[in-house]
Design an enzyme around this catalytic site. Structure first.
Site, PDB file in Angstrom:
ATOM      1  N   LYS A 180       0.839  -1.203   0.000  1.00 30.67           N
ATOM      2  CA  LYS A 180       0.000   0.000   0.000  1.00 30.67           C
ATOM      3  C   LYS A 180       0.872   1.252   0.000  1.00 30.67           C
ATOM      4  O   LYS A 180       1.934   1.270   0.624  1.00 30.67           O
ATOM      5  CB  LYS A 180      -0.883  -0.051   1.256  1.00 30.67           C
ATOM      6  CG  LYS A 180      -1.950   1.017   1.370  1.00 30.67           C
ATOM      7  CD  LYS A 180      -2.784   0.750   2.627  1.00 30.67           C
ATOM      8  CE  LYS A 180      -3.874   1.775   2.858  1.00 30.67           C
ATOM      9  NZ  LYS A 180      -4.677   1.452   4.074  1.00 30.67           N
ATOM     10  N   SER A 227      -9.454   1.396   3.398  1.00 30.32           N
ATOM     11  CA  SER A 227      -8.656   2.240   2.544  1.00 30.32           C
ATOM     12  C   SER A 227      -7.597   1.469   1.758  1.00 30.32           C
ATOM     13  O   SER A 227      -6.987   2.039   0.869  1.00 30.32           O
ATOM     14  CB  SER A 227      -7.975   3.325   3.376  1.00 30.32           C
ATOM     15  OG  SER A 227      -7.077   2.731   4.311  1.00 30.32           O
ATOM     16  N   THR A 286      -6.829   0.739  10.404  1.00 28.92           N
ATOM     17  CA  THR A 286      -7.106   1.411  11.675  1.00 28.92           C
ATOM     18  C   THR A 286      -8.442   0.904  12.212  1.00 28.92           C
ATOM     19  O   THR A 286      -8.568   0.566  13.380  1.00 28.92           O
ATOM     20  CB  THR A 286      -7.152   2.937  11.456  1.00 28.92           C
ATOM     21  OG1 THR A 286      -5.974   3.330  10.772  1.00 28.92           O
ATOM     22  CG2 THR A 286      -7.271   3.689  12.771  1.00 28.92           C
ATOM     23  N   SER A 326      -9.875  -1.107   7.325  1.00 33.55           N
ATOM     24  CA  SER A 326      -9.206  -0.814   6.052  1.00 33.55           C
ATOM     25  C   SER A 326      -8.506  -1.994   5.388  1.00 33.55           C
ATOM     26  O   SER A 326      -8.117  -1.903   4.223  1.00 33.55           O
ATOM     27  CB  SER A 326      -8.191   0.313   6.235  1.00 33.55           C
ATOM     28  OG  SER A 326      -8.849   1.550   6.226  1.00 33.55           O
TER      29      SER A 326
END
Ligand SMILES: *[C@@H]1O[C@H](CO)[C@@H](O)[C@H](O)[C@H]1NC(C)=O
Ligand SMILES: *[C@@H]1O[C@H](CO)[C@@H](O)[C@H](O)[C@H]1NC(C)=O
Ligand SMILES: *[C@@H]1O[C@H](CO)[C@@H](O)[C@H](O)[C@H]1NC(C)=O
Ligand SMILES: *[C@@H]1O[C@H](CO)[C@@H](O)[C@H](O)[C@H]1NC(C)=O
Ligand SMILES: *[C@@H]1O[C@H](CO)[C@@H](O)[C@H](O)[C@H]1NC(C)=O
Ligand SMILES: *[C@@H]1O[C@H](CO)[C@@H](O)[C@H](O)[C@H]1NC(C)=O
Ligand SMILES: *[C@@H]1O[C@H](CO)[C@@H](O)[C@H](O)[C@H]1NC(C)=O
Ligand SMILES: CC(=O)N[C@H]1CO[C@H](CO)[C@@H](O)[C@@H]1O
Length: 546
Positions: free
Chosen positions: A107, A188, A209, A212
């Site tokens: 990521k 995310s 978190t 995600s």
């Protein structure tokens, strides 16, 4: 563990049998849509193909779909050279570890000290340099992995705007998932999800978190593990919250997630939360036991499902069927309501902790940069940059989360109010929540549909793993996301089942998830509408320079 693995697989390759073709005389080329670490390693060891072939094949697959799905923000310009070196080492009989020569995408908030950018999707960090590899990148390289590139994400790991969309970043554009046109990839870790699902690499790393990893994993028909906070080092990963951030694998199989977790877990002086790891790192590969459900005690917080689930949805119907699967496999499935659930759902505790941590944790990430072209040093600086740089799409994509942290809440994690909020979050769990039911009812895990699972683990730093559970039927209505630019749910869109556990019980959760996966093999039941065509054989046969 490594020794055992390599003994087994040496005996396999010496007989020239591949895991996808037991009994055949020659190893076969694994299809990249469902290649595994073991099937690729057998092919590499038998010299059927090389890591250079793999890098070329994956890069072509990325190129095939990237203009439609926008998954990868940059390829590692050194990937081919690294692959050559690893091929050479392999031909000299050397193996760095279980990921030797295997391409992995990470990521775009996990830093590497090489020619790639680490931006969290923001133009504020393009060209910024870090003093060394993040611990995650270092550990991947030490295990022999090839870091193939960086995946697009929800900008700032979805911690900027209340009017953005999952998988959108100013630097990387809008990621789409591939099970329905313009599918919301969730976030995310959006690009990491789409990439692993379509075989654009063997697997990927995401960060979580609250949701995600597991959420994009479910929407992309994958396995995702959010490890206990502190099992994987956050050093030189662009943060949201030291109390909730964790880095984990996103893969097509539980076993591959276990291999990758084994490589990245461990104590790191640069992230002192890792010093809380109890004892030795467990053997996650050995945990992959097809019989692990037998005798396991699993809790269902029924009241959480009533409070937050969508009654009659395909997810809940599939969830009820999964209970039968688990009972038939010998699990004791019991009700374990969270009596504190309603109070926790009303609480501002989690957002207060994230706001407070982000101000401090972002500043300390920025302070470590060795080159910082925009000279952003604080959240206020980043906010100012974002509001004035046109490609950041402000004000259509607002900065309300930051505004709230800086101007409404105003306090950070050095303030006494922080400890009050954080302790309250812990109490919801230890007194009537996840950790309470696990210890009081002696559960091995709690299960929930993935779409409503993550927060109960997130606020206390507990682990969670999602596995494919099902997908929306072909007559399902198409529902848009709040911004109106993505299909949030619709025909063919996958969903997952989550196992939540006490801290440091990844071994248990992996076992349960593996047994469930092996019983159901849901991933194979649903196909993306868009699949890249390049296979390893195309590179090997047509020549490496075509
Ligand atoms: C991915 O697609 C975007 C948008 O088309 C492009 O800008 C970017 O360079 C592509 N990345 C790779 C690695 O192909
Ligand atoms: C990093 O960003 C800079 C600035 O946009 C760009 O020139 C460079 O190519 C990027 N690196 C890679 C590996 O894409
Ligand atoms: C953990 O590390 C941070 C910075 O690396 C430091 O500020 C903090 O005091 C440390 N905490 C403990 C408990 O050692
Ligand atoms: C658990 O919650 C469900 C749904 O709210 C409720 O029907 C059930 O009675 C509760 N069970 C116990 C043991 O409290
Ligand atoms: C956190 O809050 C304290 C007290 O208000 C302040 O002194 C400190 O500068 C803040 N830290 C950051 C990174 O803003
Ligand atoms: C959110 O973004 C959409 C699309 O650009 C826009 O139409 C809408 O007005 C925005 N909402 C707010 C509150 O800014
Ligand atoms: C690969 O995927 C196909 C289609 O989903 C499935 O039929 C096949 O069994 C899978 N092979 C392996 C080894 O998982
Ligand atoms: C870094 C990068 O490649 N960014 C591109 C991603 O895709 C968008 C379009 O969706 C481009 O505008 C970006 O330049």
């Amino acid at each position: 563990m490594l020794l055992l693995y390599f003994t087994i697989f040496t005996s396999v390759t010496s007989r020239h049998i591949s895991p996808e073709g037991w009994g055949q005389a020659q190893p076969t080329f694994p299809r990249l849509m469902n290649a595994t670490i073991e099937s690729l390693t057998v092919g590499l060891e038998s010299k059927l193909f090389s890591s250079v072939d793999l890098v070329i094949a994956y890069a072509r697959r990325i190129a095939e779909v990237n203009s439609t799905l926008n998954v990868v923000t940059e390829l590692n310009p050194d990937a081919l050279e690294i692959a050559k070196q690893l091929d050479l080492e392999r031909s000299n009989g050397k193996s760095r570890g279980v990921l030797h020569g295997i391409p992995i995408l990470i990521k775009n908030n996990i830093a590497t000290m090489d020619r790639m950018n680490n931006t969290a999707g923001s133009w504020a960090l393009v060209g910024a340099k870090v003093p060394r590899d993040s611990t995650m990148a270092r550990k991947l390289r030490e295990a022999g992995a090839i870091i193939l590139g960086k995946t697009n994400l929800s900008q700032w790991a979805n911690f900027r705007s209340q009017n953005s969309s999952n998988g959108w970043s100013a630097y990387g554009g809008q990621v789409y998932a591939a099970y329905y046109p313009k599918q919301d990839p969730s976030g995310s870790s959006s690009g990491s999800g789409v990439a692993s699902s379509l075989g654009l690499a063997l697997g990927s790393l995401g960060t979580e978190t609250d949701g995600s990893i597991v959420s994009p994993a479910e929407k992309n028909n994958l396995v995702g593990i959010k490890p206990t906070v502190g099992l994987t080092s956050r050093a030189l990963v662009i943060p949201i919250s030291e109390h909730q951030d964790s880095i984990g694998p996103m893969t097509r199989t539980v076993k591959d997630a276990a291999y990758i977790l084994q490589a990245i877990a461990g104590i790191d002086p640069a992230d002192n939360y890792t010093s809380a790891i109890p004892g030795k790192i467990r053997n996650y590969l050995k945990a992959c036991n097809p019989l692990a459900l037998s005798g396991a005690k699993i809790g269902i917080p029924r009241n959480v499902i009533s409070l937050t689930g969508t009654k009659g949805s395909p997810e809940l119907i599939a969830f009820e069927k999964a209970l039968t699967t688990m009972r038939n496999a010998g699990a004791d499935v019991v009700v374990s309501n969270f009596t504190s659930a309603s109070a926790q759902l009303m609480s501002q505790g989690e957002i207060q902790v994230l706001n407070a941590d982000f101000i401090v944790n972002l500043a300390s990430y920025l302070a470590q940069l060795t080159s910082n072209p925009t000279n952003v040093k604080s959240l206020s600086d980043v906010r100012q940059f974002t509001q004035s740089f046109p490609l950041e799409e402000y004000p259509s994509r607002d900065t309300k989360i930051w505004d709230q942290a800086l101007f409404t809440q105003k306090w950070n994690n050095t303030d006494p109010r922080f400890w009050k909020a954080y302790q309250q979050n812990l109490k919801y769990s230890s007194d009537g929540g996840l950790l309470d039911v696990i210890s009081r009812q002696k559960l091995d895990a709690v299960i929930l549909p993935t779409s409503i699972a993550s927060s109960w683990a997130a606020t206390v730093g507990a682990p969670i793993i999602t596995v494919p559970l099902g997908f929306y039927p072909l007559n399902a209505p198409v529902k848009k996301n709040t911004r109106g630019n993505l299909v949030a749910s619709g025909p063919n869109v996958p969903f997952g089942l989550s196992f939540l556990g006490a801290k440091w019980t990844e071994e248990k959760l992996i076992g349960l998830a593996y047994a469930f996966e092996q019983k159901t093999l849901v991933r194979n039941m649903v196909q993306p509408y868009l699949v890249p065509k390049t296979e390893i054989a195309d590179v090997v046969k047509k020549g490496r320079h075509s």
